[in-house]
Design an enzyme around this catalytic site. Structure first.
Site: not given
Ligand code: GTP
Ligand code: MG
Length: 245
Positions: A13, A63, A101, A107, A121, A143, A146
């Site tokens: 990101k 959000f 993950r 998250t 993260r 974070n 993704h």
């Protein structure tokens, strides 16, 4: 191609790009650490349509607008629109979804730091969201990456961001089809012939996701389909604007 091979979508990101964490993320997710292989990669200027489709499940939440601004790069490159990018990656291999993950972590970066120090993260941040009067109304989670949450989500997301031809032929695990007709798109609608302002989604001979072709045929007939015309079109509009907005 074995059917038990999984794929997952990773987005590096804008906050990770701005903080020069790209190399770190790629190292953490590398074949050495994850046992997974790259199957696709592209640098994407995320437009509103792609952002909304990607985060469709969060539409209407407090959000949501900040989530779109974040993934579109408006938060981290407010005055440098040409720098607004994410890196989209497809990783492939057994257990790809859970492996990535796990390396990615929770998250919320604060939770990540408390419970999984060392995960990607844990280097992120949480930013308070304020209304016009300065009252805190929520938070934004910056974070860094993704990662698809399930194999079904990965399939939806990879088909949203990538065309089959972005992935080497031997690494495609979702059904493809060869198109025999033209389909054009403009403002959420489909056309069989070119009209000013339309973009060509499919032309005869193109290799496309079979599910996209089925969806477009249903939608053109006015029927219900598993995804919207915008979800099919988004990947054809990637980096297609004349100038950064
Ligand atoms: P992604 O890998 O980015 O999809 O994160 P995730 O799968 O861990 O979370 P999820 O898909 O539920 O949410 C997508 C993004 O929305 C997250 O990365 C957060 O930035 C944001 N988000 C999700 N839930 C919340 C929430 O309850 N509050 C806030 N402020 N942001 C949220
Ligand atoms: Mg998610």
């Amino acid at each position: 191609m074995q059917n038990d091979i999984e794929q997952t979508l990773v987005l590096i990101k804008p906050d990770a790009l701005k903080n020069s964490l790209t190399g770190y993320v790629l190292s953490q997710l590398s074949e050495f650490h994850s046992g997974l292989r790259f199957a696709g990669a592209k640098i994407v200027h995320v437009n509103q349509m792609l952002a909304e489709e990607h985060y469709a499940e969060h539409r209407g939440k407090i959000f949501f607008p900040s989530l779109l601004a974040y993934i579109m790069g408006g938060i981290h490159y407010a005055d440098q629109p040409w720098k607004r990018r994410v890196i989209a990656l497809v990783y492939q291999g057994p257990g790809a979804v859970l492996k990535i993950r796990d390396l990615s972590g929770p998250t919320n970066p604060h939770v990540a730091r408390d419970t999984r120090p060392g995960c990607v993260r844990s280097l992120g941040t949480v930013v308070p969201l304020k209304d016009a009067e300065g009252k805190v109304i929520g938070e934004r989670m910056d974070n860094l990456i993704h990662a698809s949450a399930t194999p079904a989500e990965a399939e939806r997301e990879i088909k949203l961001w990538f065309r089959p031809t972005d992935i080497p032929p031997g690494m495609r695990i979702y059904q493809t089809a060869v198109v025999h007709e033209y389909y054009y798109f403009k403002d959420g609608s489909l056309f069989l012939q070119y009209e000013p302002g339309t973009i060509c989604l499919f032309a005869p001979g193109d290799i496309v996701w079979q599910s996209d072709l089925e969806a477009v045929r249903l939608l053109y007939q006015g029927k219900e389909a598993p995804c919207s015309a915008a979800a099919v079109a988004a990947k054809y509009l990637i980096n297609a604007e004349q100038e950064s907005a």
